[in-house]
Design a protein around this motif. Sequence first.
Motif, mmCIF file in Angstrom:
data_model
loop_
_atom_site.group_PDB
_atom_site.id
_atom_site.type_symbol
_atom_site.label_atom_id
_atom_site.label_comp_id
_atom_site.label_asym_id
_atom_site.label_seq_id
_atom_site.Cartn_x
_atom_site.Cartn_y
_atom_site.Cartn_z
ATOM 1 N N SER A 62 18.592 15.911 16.866
ATOM 2 C CA SER A 62 17.712 16.011 15.847
ATOM 3 C C SER A 62 17.813 14.531 15.540
ATOM 4 C CB SER A 62 16.623 16.879 15.485
ATOM 5 O OG SER A 62 16.143 18.201 15.887
ATOM 6 N N ALA A 63 16.503 13.389 15.816
ATOM 7 C CA ALA A 63 16.901 11.784 14.804
ATOM 8 C C ALA A 63 16.335 12.734 13.483
ATOM 9 C CB ALA A 63 15.911 10.961 15.313
ATOM 10 N N ILE A 64 16.982 12.023 12.490
ATOM 11 C CA ILE A 64 16.805 11.566 10.802
ATOM 12 C C ILE A 64 15.188 11.157 11.100
ATOM 13 C CG2 ILE A 64 17.097 10.962 8.318
ATOM 14 C CD1 ILE A 64 20.376 11.028 8.973
ATOM 15 N N ARG A 65 14.292 11.448 9.967
ATOM 16 C CA ARG A 65 12.776 10.795 10.062
ATOM 17 C C ARG A 65 12.159 10.414 9.050
ATOM 18 N NH1 ARG A 65 8.392 12.012 12.662
ATOM 19 N NH2 ARG A 65 6.438 11.344 12.553
ATOM 20 N N TYR A 66 13.315 11.089 7.615
ATOM 21 C CA TYR A 66 12.904 10.728 6.226
ATOM 22 C C TYR A 66 13.998 10.993 5.984
ATOM 23 C CZ TYR A 66 10.961 11.095 1.969
ATOM 24 O OH TYR A 66 10.630 11.258 0.606
ATOM 25 N N VAL A 67 14.493 9.613 4.590
ATOM 26 C CA VAL A 67 15.719 9.945 3.668
ATOM 27 C C VAL A 67 14.964 9.849 2.347
ATOM 28 C CG1 VAL A 67 16.647 8.018 3.795
ATOM 29 C CG2 VAL A 67 17.835 9.546 3.516
ATOM 30 N N ARG A 86 0.830 -1.357 -0.445
ATOM 31 C CA ARG A 86 0.222 0.128 -0.035
ATOM 32 C C ARG A 86 0.840 1.006 -0.212
ATOM 33 N NH1 ARG A 86 -4.429 0.078 4.841
ATOM 34 N NH2 ARG A 86 -5.205 2.258 3.041
ATOM 35 N N TRP A 87 2.079 1.708 0.880
ATOM 36 C CA TRP A 87 2.674 2.751 0.904
ATOM 37 C C TRP A 87 3.520 2.434 -0.650
ATOM 38 C CZ3 TRP A 87 4.313 0.771 6.456
ATOM 39 C CH2 TRP A 87 5.040 0.402 6.359
ATOM 40 N N ASN A 88 3.862 1.714 -0.817
ATOM 41 C CA ASN A 88 5.195 1.559 -1.977
ATOM 42 C C ASN A 88 4.420 1.744 -3.835
ATOM 43 O OD1 ASN A 88 7.350 1.052 -1.068
ATOM 44 N ND2 ASN A 88 7.037 -0.879 -0.972
ATOM 45 N N ALA A 89 3.060 1.890 -3.483
ATOM 46 C CA ALA A 89 1.256 2.069 -4.219
ATOM 47 C C ALA A 89 1.486 3.683 -4.020
ATOM 48 C CB ALA A 89 0.759 0.881 -4.489
ATOM 49 N N LEU A 90 1.062 3.668 -3.091
ATOM 50 C CA LEU A 90 1.279 5.091 -2.701
ATOM 51 C C LEU A 90 2.462 6.304 -3.644
ATOM 52 C CD1 LEU A 90 -0.333 5.627 0.614
ATOM 53 C CD2 LEU A 90 -1.182 6.567 -1.136
ATOM 54 N N TRP A 91 3.545 5.292 -2.969
ATOM 55 C CA TRP A 91 5.116 6.770 -3.756
ATOM 56 C C TRP A 91 4.776 6.041 -5.649
ATOM 57 C CZ3 TRP A 91 10.106 4.076 -3.079
ATOM 58 C CH2 TRP A 91 11.019 4.948 -4.066
ATOM 59 N N ALA A 92 4.100 4.957 -6.013
ATOM 60 C CA ALA A 92 4.168 5.272 -7.672
ATOM 61 C C ALA A 92 3.211 5.632 -7.923
ATOM 62 C CB ALA A 92 3.602 3.606 -7.464
ATOM 63 N N LEU A 93 2.233 6.609 -7.372
ATOM 64 C CA LEU A 93 1.655 7.333 -7.059
ATOM 65 C C LEU A 93 2.349 9.156 -7.105
ATOM 66 C CD1 LEU A 93 -1.794 6.887 -5.815
ATOM 67 C CD2 LEU A 93 -1.449 7.113 -8.465
ATOM 68 N N ASN A 134 12.887 2.149 0.278
ATOM 69 C CA ASN A 134 12.220 0.719 0.049
ATOM 70 C C ASN A 134 13.198 1.745 -1.278
ATOM 71 O OD1 ASN A 134 9.599 0.833 1.472
ATOM 72 N ND2 ASN A 134 9.902 3.026 2.041
ATOM 73 N N ILE A 135 13.233 1.334 -2.254
ATOM 74 C CA ILE A 135 13.892 0.966 -3.316
ATOM 75 C C ILE A 135 13.706 0.765 -4.725
ATOM 76 C CG2 ILE A 135 16.279 1.214 -4.292
ATOM 77 C CD1 ILE A 135 17.990 0.120 -1.846
ATOM 78 N N HIS A 136 13.354 1.633 -5.305
ATOM 79 C CA HIS A 136 12.918 1.339 -7.115
ATOM 80 C C HIS A 136 14.062 1.474 -8.012
ATOM 81 C CE1 HIS A 136 10.724 3.429 -9.925
ATOM 82 N NE2 HIS A 136 10.444 2.029 -10.718
ATOM 83 N N CYS A 137 14.568 0.183 -8.326
ATOM 84 C CA CYS A 137 15.664 0.370 -9.156
ATOM 85 C C CYS A 137 14.821 -0.074 -10.598
ATOM 86 C CB CYS A 137 16.532 -0.885 -8.523
ATOM 87 S SG CYS A 137 17.889 0.180 -7.171
ATOM 88 N N THR A 186 16.181 5.007 -7.344
ATOM 89 C CA THR A 186 15.693 6.250 -6.286
ATOM 90 C C THR A 186 15.020 5.370 -4.680
ATOM 91 O OG1 THR A 186 13.414 6.391 -6.706
ATOM 92 C CG2 THR A 186 14.517 7.868 -8.011
ATOM 93 N N PHE A 187 15.365 6.571 -4.128
ATOM 94 C CA PHE A 187 15.441 5.309 -2.474
ATOM 95 C C PHE A 187 14.008 6.347 -1.831
ATOM 96 C CE2 PHE A 187 19.624 7.405 -2.051
ATOM 97 C CZ PHE A 187 19.307 8.064 -0.514
ATOM 98 N N LYS A 188 13.184 5.816 -0.849
ATOM 99 C CA LYS A 188 12.743 6.257 0.372
ATOM 100 C C LYS A 188 12.545 5.783 1.922
ATOM 101 C CE LYS A 188 10.649 9.892 -2.279
ATOM 102 N NZ LYS A 188 9.510 10.943 -2.718
#
Length: 402
Positions: A296-301, A98-105, A166-169, A350-352
């Motif tokens: 502060s922590a890294i929340r997102y990359v 589901r969350w990788n489908a959101l990334w596709a959008l 999550n890596i889309h290659c 790309t990665f997230k």
Amino acid sequence: MTLQSIGLSTGGRDRAPQWEHYLKGDPALLNSEFGDILDRDAVRLDIRTDDQVAYEALHHPDPMVREQSLYQAMDRRLTGTIDLIAESIASDENREVRWNALWALEKIGGPRALQVIERHIDDDDADVGEWARLFSSELRTGVPAFDNRSFTWDGDRTFDETILLNIHCDVYVALDETGRNWGKISLSPQGLARSYGQAHACPNVDTRNQKLIISKTLSGLHDDGSPHTENFVFRGLTNHANAGRGSFYFESRGLRPVFLSGRADDDSLGHRNEMVAAKRSGEWTLDPQIQIKGESAIRYVRGRVHTWGYVNFDTMAGSSLEEVLFPGNSILGTLDTPTGPLANAFIVGTFKGKLVDWDGDGKINVNSLDIYSTLDGDVDSDQDGVADIPGVQFCPRTNWMN
């Protein structure tokens, strides 16, 4: 090997190059990305029909194949792709699909994709909802947004943070030695994790600006159920011109075996120990609400990755998706060798990754994931902070280092 021998045609391969940016500026800047150039002419190696892709995106029993099919529909630009992805997000039982489908959008972009994304900001799964919030904010403003959940952190673990990537290659494979014929395998995040392994970014507060361990775990490869581990030490520099964000460029280069079978830990055709390199660049975002050791922590990359792969194409030609994407059936390669290159695939992606509630207690888990690495990237199978074999960063199961 020829394209005809594997049932593919050259299509428009003999046409003259087309320049599409004649009013947009210098082609040295706009037309020099190798992956973009390959994408124009590479033949797609997924042999499924469009109807198969659409059906399996919703109905295949394996969540990896469902997700892979969604990304294949996006890559083929199939009519109705946004509606297909929207149905998947609404109905799939696997949260990562589901969350990788959101990334596709988000990758597709545009008003219709954004509308579907924003339907899920208040999703029952808080992390699906946060991904939707994040993608919506990126599309609208260029920067991510987060929710305000509390967090848990374990000060006794090796790494301050463990972030699943999550890596889309896209893997571009040279089909022969002429340089004219290339094939493309587009891998969704779960497709990549199934074949190459699941990557995790493992930053520590005191070294994250110059050094990062990427630990890759491959499940299902060993008969005894133990994970196959490959660790990469990345070094580089980070720019802090924007408050709360760090833009980085890191490189990794380390000794590891390249198995001539094209499969991890498969020494049936022998191996060569070579220096394997990778590059990653991008940006991380800090969250001042999550404090680790006074920082502060890294929340997102997010970012891009480039590397080389070695594919034994004879073992893949004409195979189904399930026959190709099994654990260990893809490995990294190298051109950096005095005895001849061991790379026939260019990998760009790309990665997230963001901090996630993995145990379902409603709190974000900052460093709970199992990481089989020391601070220096050596394999640490019992996670006690001590290397199994000092200096060895790749699974020693085949005794490749001796």
